[in-house]
Motif scaffolding. Structure first.
Motif, PDB file in Angstrom:
ATOM      1  N   PRO A 103     -20.193  -9.842  52.858  1.00  0.00           N
ATOM      2  CA  PRO A 103     -21.065 -10.827  53.079  1.00  0.00           C
ATOM      3  C   PRO A 103     -22.064 -11.280  51.920  1.00  0.00           C
ATOM      4  CG  PRO A 103     -21.872  -9.086  54.301  1.00  0.00           C
ATOM      5  CD  PRO A 103     -20.754  -8.533  53.507  1.00  0.00           C
ATOM      6  N   LYS A 104     -22.103 -10.565  51.109  1.00  0.00           N
ATOM      7  CA  LYS A 104     -22.763 -10.685  49.606  1.00  0.00           C
ATOM      8  C   LYS A 104     -22.216  -9.813  48.640  1.00  0.00           C
ATOM      9  CE  LYS A 104     -26.399  -6.960  50.709  1.00  0.00           C
ATOM     10  NZ  LYS A 104     -25.358  -6.176  49.934  1.00  0.00           N
ATOM     11  N   ARG A 105     -22.570 -10.057  47.708  1.00  0.00           N
ATOM     12  CA  ARG A 105     -21.966  -9.668  46.416  1.00  0.00           C
ATOM     13  C   ARG A 105     -22.344  -8.037  46.571  1.00  0.00           C
ATOM     14  NH1 ARG A 105     -21.577 -11.787  40.381  1.00  0.00           N
ATOM     15  NH2 ARG A 105     -19.564 -12.251  40.749  1.00  0.00           N
ATOM     16  N   ASP A 106     -21.472  -7.041  46.491  1.00  0.00           N
ATOM     17  CA  ASP A 106     -21.796  -5.638  46.263  1.00  0.00           C
ATOM     18  C   ASP A 106     -22.588  -5.215  44.977  1.00  0.00           C
ATOM     19  OD1 ASP A 106     -21.245  -4.510  48.604  1.00  0.00           O
ATOM     20  OD2 ASP A 106     -19.123  -4.483  48.230  1.00  0.00           O
ATOM     21  N   ARG A 107     -23.257  -4.019  45.025  1.00  0.00           N
ATOM     22  CA  ARG A 107     -23.789  -3.652  43.938  1.00  0.00           C
ATOM     23  C   ARG A 107     -23.197  -3.300  42.915  1.00  0.00           C
ATOM     24  NH1 ARG A 107     -25.592   2.213  43.772  1.00  0.00           N
ATOM     25  NH2 ARG A 107     -24.030   3.242  45.364  1.00  0.00           N
ATOM     26  N   GLY A 108     -21.901  -2.915  42.699  1.00  0.00           N
ATOM     27  CA  GLY A 108     -20.768  -3.013  41.564  1.00  0.00           C
ATOM     28  C   GLY A 108     -19.826  -1.781  41.909  1.00  0.00           C
ATOM     29  N   ALA A 109     -18.960  -1.497  41.138  1.00  0.00           N
ATOM     30  CA  ALA A 109     -17.925  -0.573  41.008  1.00  0.00           C
ATOM     31  C   ALA A 109     -18.171   0.896  40.948  1.00  0.00           C
ATOM     32  CB  ALA A 109     -16.895  -0.945  39.920  1.00  0.00           C
ATOM     33  N   HIS A 110     -17.445   1.669  41.622  1.00  0.00           N
ATOM     34  CA  HIS A 110     -17.828   3.105  41.471  1.00  0.00           C
ATOM     35  C   HIS A 110     -16.421   3.742  40.811  1.00  0.00           C
ATOM     36  CE1 HIS A 110     -20.572   3.866  45.100  1.00  0.00           C
ATOM     37  NE2 HIS A 110     -20.424   2.881  45.236  1.00  0.00           N
ATOM     38  N   VAL A 111     -16.488   4.754  40.087  1.00  0.00           N
ATOM     39  CA  VAL A 111     -15.554   5.371  39.399  1.00  0.00           C
ATOM     40  C   VAL A 111     -15.410   6.928  39.936  1.00  0.00           C
ATOM     41  CG1 VAL A 111     -14.709   6.482  37.258  1.00  0.00           C
ATOM     42  CG2 VAL A 111     -15.739   4.236  37.219  1.00  0.00           C
ATOM     43  N   TYR A 112     -14.129   7.105  40.413  1.00  0.00           N
ATOM     44  CA  TYR A 112     -13.865   8.494  40.941  1.00  0.00           C
ATOM     45  C   TYR A 112     -12.857   9.340  40.182  1.00  0.00           C
ATOM     46  CZ  TYR A 112     -15.867   6.212  45.130  1.00  0.00           C
ATOM     47  OH  TYR A 112     -16.587   5.537  45.837  1.00  0.00           O
ATOM     48  N   ALA A 113     -12.968  10.627  40.174  1.00  0.00           N
ATOM     49  CA  ALA A 113     -12.153  11.650  39.192  1.00  0.00           C
ATOM     50  C   ALA A 113     -11.567  12.487  40.421  1.00  0.00           C
ATOM     51  CB  ALA A 113     -12.900  12.030  38.355  1.00  0.00           C
ATOM     52  N   LEU A 114     -10.295  12.423  40.779  1.00  0.00           N
ATOM     53  CA  LEU A 114      -9.512  13.325  41.702  1.00  0.00           C
ATOM     54  C   LEU A 114      -9.230  14.571  40.733  1.00  0.00           C
ATOM     55  CD1 LEU A 114      -7.056  12.600  44.355  1.00  0.00           C
ATOM     56  CD2 LEU A 114      -6.644  14.375  42.805  1.00  0.00           C
ATOM     57  N   ASP A 115      -9.757  15.552  41.447  1.00  0.00           N
ATOM     58  CA  ASP A 115      -9.198  16.900  40.491  1.00  0.00           C
ATOM     59  C   ASP A 115      -7.974  17.675  41.173  1.00  0.00           C
ATOM     60  OD1 ASP A 115      -8.875  19.636  39.811  1.00  0.00           O
ATOM     61  OD2 ASP A 115     -11.101  19.993  39.457  1.00  0.00           O
ATOM     62  N   PRO A 116      -6.881  17.273  40.455  1.00  0.00           N
ATOM     63  CA  PRO A 116      -5.764  17.640  41.418  1.00  0.00           C
ATOM     64  C   PRO A 116      -5.325  19.284  41.783  1.00  0.00           C
ATOM     65  CG  PRO A 116      -5.045  17.086  39.019  1.00  0.00           C
ATOM     66  CD  PRO A 116      -6.255  16.790  39.218  1.00  0.00           C
ATOM     67  N   ARG A 117      -6.230  20.110  40.787  1.00  0.00           N
ATOM     68  CA  ARG A 117      -6.243  21.404  41.133  1.00  0.00           C
ATOM     69  C   ARG A 117      -6.580  22.104  42.395  1.00  0.00           C
ATOM     70  NH1 ARG A 117      -9.304  22.697  35.752  1.00  0.00           N
ATOM     71  NH2 ARG A 117     -10.004  20.546  36.882  1.00  0.00           N
ATOM     72  N   ILE A 118      -7.684  20.955  42.859  1.00  0.00           N
ATOM     73  CA  ILE A 118      -8.559  21.437  44.099  1.00  0.00           C
ATOM     74  C   ILE A 118      -8.508  20.403  45.254  1.00  0.00           C
ATOM     75  CG2 ILE A 118     -10.020  23.539  43.081  1.00  0.00           C
ATOM     76  CD1 ILE A 118     -12.168  21.582  42.870  1.00  0.00           C
ATOM     77  N   GLU A 119      -8.015  19.325  44.666  1.00  0.00           N
ATOM     78  CA  GLU A 119      -7.929  18.013  45.555  1.00  0.00           C
ATOM     79  C   GLU A 119      -9.116  17.690  45.882  1.00  0.00           C
ATOM     80  OE1 GLU A 119      -4.519  18.681  47.872  1.00  0.00           O
ATOM     81  OE2 GLU A 119      -3.112  17.816  46.568  1.00  0.00           O
ATOM     82  N   GLU A 120     -10.084  17.671  45.144  1.00  0.00           N
ATOM     83  CA  GLU A 120     -11.426  17.225  45.375  1.00  0.00           C
ATOM     84  C   GLU A 120     -11.822  15.765  44.673  1.00  0.00           C
ATOM     85  OE1 GLU A 120     -14.822  19.889  44.988  1.00  0.00           O
ATOM     86  OE2 GLU A 120     -14.080  21.112  46.831  1.00  0.00           O
ATOM     87  N   ILE A 121     -12.451  14.948  45.590  1.00  0.00           N
ATOM     88  CA  ILE A 121     -12.604  13.516  44.862  1.00  0.00           C
ATOM     89  C   ILE A 121     -14.319  13.533  44.500  1.00  0.00           C
ATOM     90  CG2 ILE A 121     -12.176  10.977  45.105  1.00  0.00           C
ATOM     91  CD1 ILE A 121     -10.304  12.161  47.208  1.00  0.00           C
ATOM     92  N   PRO A 122     -14.686  13.579  43.501  1.00  0.00           N
ATOM     93  CA  PRO A 122     -16.188  13.469  43.080  1.00  0.00           C
ATOM     94  C   PRO A 122     -16.451  12.048  42.613  1.00  0.00           C
ATOM     95  CG  PRO A 122     -15.304  14.746  41.378  1.00  0.00           C
ATOM     96  CD  PRO A 122     -14.301  14.620  42.384  1.00  0.00           C
ATOM     97  N   ASP A 123     -17.674  11.383  43.055  1.00  0.00           N
ATOM     98  CA  ASP A 123     -18.116  10.154  42.631  1.00  0.00           C
ATOM     99  C   ASP A 123     -18.654  10.516  41.403  1.00  0.00           C
ATOM    100  OD1 ASP A 123     -19.373   7.610  42.179  1.00  0.00           O
ATOM    101  OD2 ASP A 123     -19.891   7.443  44.400  1.00  0.00           O
ATOM    102  N   VAL A 124     -17.963  10.113  40.297  1.00  0.00           N
ATOM    103  CA  VAL A 124     -18.451  10.590  38.910  1.00  0.00           C
ATOM    104  C   VAL A 124     -19.544   9.756  38.281  1.00  0.00           C
ATOM    105  CG1 VAL A 124     -16.326  11.576  38.262  1.00  0.00           C
ATOM    106  CG2 VAL A 124     -16.606   9.258  37.685  1.00  0.00           C
ATOM    107  N   ARG A 125     -19.775   8.594  38.849  1.00  0.00           N
ATOM    108  CA  ARG A 125     -20.859   7.776  38.027  1.00  0.00           C
ATOM    109  C   ARG A 125     -22.368   8.416  38.263  1.00  0.00           C
ATOM    110  NH1 ARG A 125     -23.695   6.566  35.637  1.00  0.00           N
ATOM    111  NH2 ARG A 125     -24.669   4.316  35.153  1.00  0.00           N
ATOM    112  N   LEU A 126     -22.376   9.164  38.992  1.00  0.00           N
ATOM    113  CA  LEU A 126     -23.900   9.651  39.138  1.00  0.00           C
ATOM    114  C   LEU A 126     -24.157  10.457  37.949  1.00  0.00           C
ATOM    115  CD1 LEU A 126     -23.908  10.834  42.955  1.00  0.00           C
ATOM    116  CD2 LEU A 126     -24.874   9.021  41.902  1.00  0.00           C
ATOM    117  N   ALA A 127     -23.065  11.150  37.226  1.00  0.00           N
ATOM    118  CA  ALA A 127     -23.480  11.908  36.098  1.00  0.00           C
ATOM    119  C   ALA A 127     -24.095  11.276  34.821  1.00  0.00           C
ATOM    120  CB  ALA A 127     -22.043  12.864  35.863  1.00  0.00           C
ATOM    121  N   ALA A 128     -23.580  10.019  35.027  1.00  0.00           N
ATOM    122  CA  ALA A 128     -24.340   9.148  33.718  1.00  0.00           C
ATOM    123  C   ALA A 128     -25.598   8.337  33.950  1.00  0.00           C
ATOM    124  CB  ALA A 128     -23.291   8.219  33.443  1.00  0.00           C
ATOM    125  N   PRO A 129     -26.247   8.436  32.833  1.00  0.00           N
ATOM    126  CA  PRO A 129     -27.630   7.673  33.372  1.00  0.00           C
ATOM    127  C   PRO A 129     -27.876   6.384  33.289  1.00  0.00           C
ATOM    128  CG  PRO A 129     -27.708   8.985  31.197  1.00  0.00           C
ATOM    129  CD  PRO A 129     -26.303   9.241  31.764  1.00  0.00           C
TER     130      PRO A 129
END
Length: 173
Positions: free
Chosen positions: A82-108
Motif C-alpha cells: 500500500p506504500k513504497r517499501d523500505r527497499g530490497a533485501h539480499v540473501y545468500a543461501l549456503d548450499p552446504r547447510i541449506e540456510e538462508i541468511p539475510d546478508v544485508r545486516l553485515a554491511a554498515p
C-alpha cells in the motif's frame, strides 16, 4: 532458480501479493523429483530482526547465482502497495547447510534512492527493488545489482560487505 555444485536446484516461489508479499525457497533434489521447503524470506528476515511490520517482498526478481564464496545470492523486489517499501533485501543461501541468511545486516551502509550512501538500514537500496543481479568471475567478490524504479546500478564487495552506488543504468527510449 539457481543450482548448487551437487545439482540441487533452488527455486524461489513468490505469492505475488503486493500487500502481504513473501517468497518461499525450495530445493529440488537431483534425480529424485523430491522438493523440500527450506524456508521463507519473511521468516528469515524476521528471525534476523530485519523485517518491519507491514513490509512486503512479493518476489525474487533475480536468478539465484553462485558466487566465488560458494554461496548462492539473490535479491528481492519490494512492493509499491500500500506504500513504497523500505527497499530490497539480499540473501545468500549456503548450499552446504541449506540456510538462508539475510546478508544485508553485515554491511554498515545502504544506498538511498537518491544514489547517496548512508547508514545501514537493513536493506541494500532504500525504497527500490532489485530487478537484476550479476556476478563477474574475473572479480571474484563483486556482485552487481540493478534497481527497479529509478534504474540505478550498484556493486557489492562480498568479502567486505561494502556497497557502492554506480549511477544510472542504461535505458532505451
Amino acid at each position: 532458480m539457481g543450482q548448487g555444485d551437487d545439482g540441487t536446484v533452488y527455486i524461489a516461489v513468490s505469492n505475488h501479493d503486493e500487500v502481504a508479499g513473501n517468497v518461499a525457497i525450495f530445493a529440488l533434489d537431483p534425480g529424485t523429483d523430491r522438493i523440500r521447503l527450506l524456508g521463507d524470506l519473511k521468516l528469515v528476515s524476521t528471525a534476523a530482526g530485519n523485517w518491519r511490520n507491514g513490509e512486503s517482498h512479493y518476489k525474487v526478481h533475480t536468478f539465484l547465482q553462485k558466487a566465488s564464496d560458494g554461496l548462492i545470492y539473490f535479491a528481492t523486489m519490494g512492493s509499491g502497495r500500500p506504500k513504497r517499501d523500505r527497499g530490497a533485501h539480499v540473501y545468500a543461501l549456503d548450499p552446504r547447510i541449506e540456510e538462508i541468511p539475510d546478508v544485508r545486516l553485515a554491511a554498515p551502509f545502504s544506498i538511498a534512492s537518491t544514489r547517496k550512501v548512508g547508514p545501514g538500514s537493513g536493506v541494500v537500496v532504500q525504497q527500490l527493488g532489485i530487478k537484476g543481479m550479476g556476478l563477474q568471475p574475473d572479480f571474484a567478490d563483486v556482485l552487481y545489482l540493478m534497481t527497479w524504479g529509478a534504474w540505478r546500478t550498484a556493486s557489492v564487495r562480498l568479502a567486505h560487505g561494502i556497497f557502492h552506488g554506480m549511477g544510472h543504468s542504461a535505458r532505451v527510449p
